[in-house]
Write a protein that holds these residues in place. Structure first.
Motif, PDB file in Angstrom:
ATOM      1  N   ALA A 255     -31.561  69.200 -47.769  1.00 35.11           N
ATOM      2  CA  ALA A 255     -31.699  68.818 -49.024  1.00 35.11           C
ATOM      3  C   ALA A 255     -32.934  67.769 -49.116  1.00 35.11           C
ATOM      4  O   ALA A 255     -33.926  67.742 -50.047  1.00 35.11           O
ATOM      5  CB  ALA A 255     -30.548  68.079 -49.613  1.00 35.11           C
ATOM      6  N   SER A 256     -33.012  66.927 -47.902  1.00 31.67           N
ATOM      7  CA  SER A 256     -33.903  66.097 -48.006  1.00 31.67           C
ATOM      8  C   SER A 256     -35.477  66.647 -47.629  1.00 31.67           C
ATOM      9  O   SER A 256     -36.532  66.158 -48.450  1.00 31.67           O
ATOM     10  CB  SER A 256     -33.682  64.823 -46.692  1.00 31.67           C
ATOM     11  OG  SER A 256     -32.566  64.212 -47.005  1.00 31.67           O
ATOM     12  N   GLU A 259     -36.409  67.971 -51.165  1.00 31.85           N
ATOM     13  CA  GLU A 259     -37.113  66.969 -51.783  1.00 31.85           C
ATOM     14  C   GLU A 259     -38.193  66.516 -51.339  1.00 31.85           C
ATOM     15  O   GLU A 259     -39.172  66.264 -52.487  1.00 31.85           O
ATOM     16  CB  GLU A 259     -35.930  65.696 -51.879  1.00 31.85           C
ATOM     17  CG  GLU A 259     -36.213  64.800 -52.924  1.00 31.85           C
ATOM     18  CD  GLU A 259     -35.302  63.421 -52.620  1.00 31.85           C
ATOM     19  OE1 GLU A 259     -35.075  62.826 -53.671  1.00 31.85           O
ATOM     20  OE2 GLU A 259     -34.900  63.277 -51.720  1.00 31.85           O
ATOM     21  N   GLY A 262     -40.850  69.229 -52.297  1.00 32.38           N
ATOM     22  CA  GLY A 262     -40.754  69.231 -53.801  1.00 32.38           C
ATOM     23  C   GLY A 262     -41.672  68.239 -54.650  1.00 32.38           C
ATOM     24  O   GLY A 262     -42.270  68.380 -55.790  1.00 32.38           O
ATOM     25  N   ALA A 263     -41.688  67.099 -53.959  1.00 26.75           N
ATOM     26  CA  ALA A 263     -42.634  65.901 -54.536  1.00 26.75           C
ATOM     27  C   ALA A 263     -43.971  65.992 -53.819  1.00 26.75           C
ATOM     28  O   ALA A 263     -44.865  65.183 -54.454  1.00 26.75           O
ATOM     29  CB  ALA A 263     -41.868  64.834 -54.320  1.00 26.75           C
ATOM     30  N   TRP A 275     -43.083  72.747 -52.591  1.00 27.37           N
ATOM     31  CA  TRP A 275     -41.699  73.715 -52.765  1.00 27.37           C
ATOM     32  C   TRP A 275     -41.788  73.510 -54.366  1.00 27.37           C
ATOM     33  O   TRP A 275     -41.579  72.379 -55.150  1.00 27.37           O
ATOM     34  CB  TRP A 275     -40.688  72.871 -52.286  1.00 27.37           C
ATOM     35  CG  TRP A 275     -39.257  73.325 -52.387  1.00 27.37           C
ATOM     36  CD1 TRP A 275     -38.573  73.668 -53.332  1.00 27.37           C
ATOM     37  CD2 TRP A 275     -38.242  73.546 -51.395  1.00 27.37           C
ATOM     38  NE1 TRP A 275     -37.619  74.307 -53.369  1.00 27.37           N
ATOM     39  CE2 TRP A 275     -37.004  74.068 -51.961  1.00 27.37           C
ATOM     40  CE3 TRP A 275     -38.116  73.738 -49.870  1.00 27.37           C
ATOM     41  CZ2 TRP A 275     -35.974  74.469 -51.340  1.00 27.37           C
ATOM     42  CZ3 TRP A 275     -37.156  73.968 -49.248  1.00 27.37           C
ATOM     43  CH2 TRP A 275     -36.160  74.509 -49.966  1.00 27.37           C
ATOM     44  N   LEU A 279     -34.158  72.712 -55.875  1.00 23.01           N
ATOM     45  CA  LEU A 279     -34.097  72.414 -54.475  1.00 23.01           C
ATOM     46  C   LEU A 279     -33.088  73.415 -53.923  1.00 23.01           C
ATOM     47  O   LEU A 279     -33.140  73.803 -52.627  1.00 23.01           O
ATOM     48  CB  LEU A 279     -33.528  70.926 -54.278  1.00 23.01           C
ATOM     49  CG  LEU A 279     -34.429  69.686 -54.699  1.00 23.01           C
ATOM     50  CD1 LEU A 279     -33.763  68.450 -54.521  1.00 23.01           C
ATOM     51  CD2 LEU A 279     -35.765  70.022 -54.494  1.00 23.01           C
ATOM     52  N   GLY A 291     -32.435  75.499 -50.269  1.00 23.25           N
ATOM     53  CA  GLY A 291     -31.657  74.016 -49.541  1.00 23.25           C
ATOM     54  C   GLY A 291     -30.554  74.409 -49.385  1.00 23.25           C
ATOM     55  O   GLY A 291     -29.938  74.740 -50.244  1.00 23.25           O
TER      56      GLY A 291
END
Length: 359
Positions: A255-256, A259, A262-263, A275, A279, A291
């Motif tokens: 997940a990290s 994230e 994704g940013a 990404w 997620l 993810g």
């Protein structure tokens, strides 16, 4: 080359047929009831669970599982477990009075690696699994031109059982409800599949764990991971001729990592990020990106997941205790545990590439 391709297709077809054969032995769907089997294992009376006992015995014979089965022990395959199309309470409390909408094929508890294309096969009796790399082809100038042999074309790797288990509790009142089957099945599948996913992706090969992808795949630095890093992961797998099914090529991260990427805005890409999408289910450069909490931290794995084989040495063994500890006994709870044994193999040794130390 055509002969080698034919041999490879025949090998995969035989493996699929063997897997279907032993899995068919374990499936009495939709009649199999985990609730009935657990109740019988607790009491030792299988008169109301003859079908479950027969299915357990056939599966045990197929896997040559150690006996005795019966009193407090039986075996199952995940294909026997069924889900229902209605929500249930986390502890089974909402089961009473709810309506069953019907049984559907098992979803194996949401296994990420299987969703991406990994396959389950019975473990080979020899303790080794076959895998190979297609050799280079030779154009013949005339009928006297020799064909260059590449050795090895096919090889093997060792596989051995790695045991994983978990313990659960259920109340006697819950086991009295016919609607408890899906809740117990979900719990069993979730624990086994979470452990399998985590080991397949990041298994350490110590403490009883098998070696996961990050232990044997080619690794590159994940510092300042960007689109170019992602393309390098893809390129390495593609250049090794290790992609068999492009639809099963994917990126996987925790997940990290999802994230973070994704940013991260793509240089010169406006608002586009490395990404894109959700997620849990997104894309990196147009390639599927998944993810999962079961992926190792600060790592992105890329590869053709159709090349990943989960070898099963045993079906899921369920052992029930009629009493458990004193607290469980006083509160009317039943304790049971599950055990299974697996190992993992990539059919092409270079089917995966990993970016580590992600920043």
């Amino acid at each position: 080359m055509n002969n080698l391709q034919t041999l490879a297709r025949e090998r995969h077809a035989r493996a699929a047929a063997e897997a279907a054969q032993w899995r068919a032995l374990s499936t009495d769907a939709p009649a199999f009831s985990l609730r009935r089997a657990l109740t019988a294992a607790i009491t030792g009376d299988w008169s109301d669970a003859r079908g479950e006992r027969a299915a357990s015995d056939r599966l045990a014979d197929a896997f040559a599982t150690d006996r005795p089965l019966g009193a407090h022990r039986f075996v199952i395959d995940a294909a026997q477990l069924r889900d229902i199309g209605t929500a249930t309470g986390a502890s089974g409390g909402f089961l009473q009075g709810s309506s069953v909408l019907g049984y559907m094929p098992a979803r194996r508890g949401g296994s990420v690696i299987e969703r991406l294309g990994a396959r389950r096969l019975p473990a080979p009796a020899t303790g080794t699994a076959a895998r190979g790399i297609a050799p280079a082809a030779t154009w013949l100038v005339d009928e006297t031109t020799p064909i260059t042999a590449v050795d090895p074309i096919f090889g093997s790797c060792a596989v051995r059982p790695h045991w994983v288990g978990s313990g659960c509790r259920a109340s006697r009142q819950m086991l009295m409800s016919p609607q408890s089957d899906p809740a117990i099945a979900d719990a069993l599948l979730a624990s086994v599949n979470d452990a399998t996913d985590a080991a397949a992706l990041g298994g350490t090969s110590v403490g009883g764990q098998p070696a996961g992808i990050v232990r044997w795949a080619t690794a590159i630095a994940g510092t300042s991971f960007n689109r170019a890093t992602a393309r390098e992961l893809e390129r390495r797998v593609l250049a090794a001729k290790a992609i068999r099914d492009p639809a099963s090529v994917a990126f996987v991260g925790d997940a990290s990592a999802a994230e973070l990427l994704g940013a991260r805005v793509v240089t010169g890409g406006g608002d586009a990020t490395v990404w894109t999408g959700g997620l849990a289910e997104g894309q990196i450069g147009g390639v599927r990106a998944v993810g999962t909490a079961n992926a190792p931290a600060a790592t992105i794995i890329a590869g053709d997941f159709s090349q990943l084989v989960i070898y099963e040495f045993r079906p899921i063994i369920v052992e029930a205790s009629p009493y458990g500890n004193a607290t469980a006994f006083r509160s009317g709870q039943i304790e049971f545990r599950i055990l299974t044994a697996v190992d993992f193999v990539a059919e092409h040794p270079q089917a995966f590439c990993v970016a580590t130390a992600l920043t």
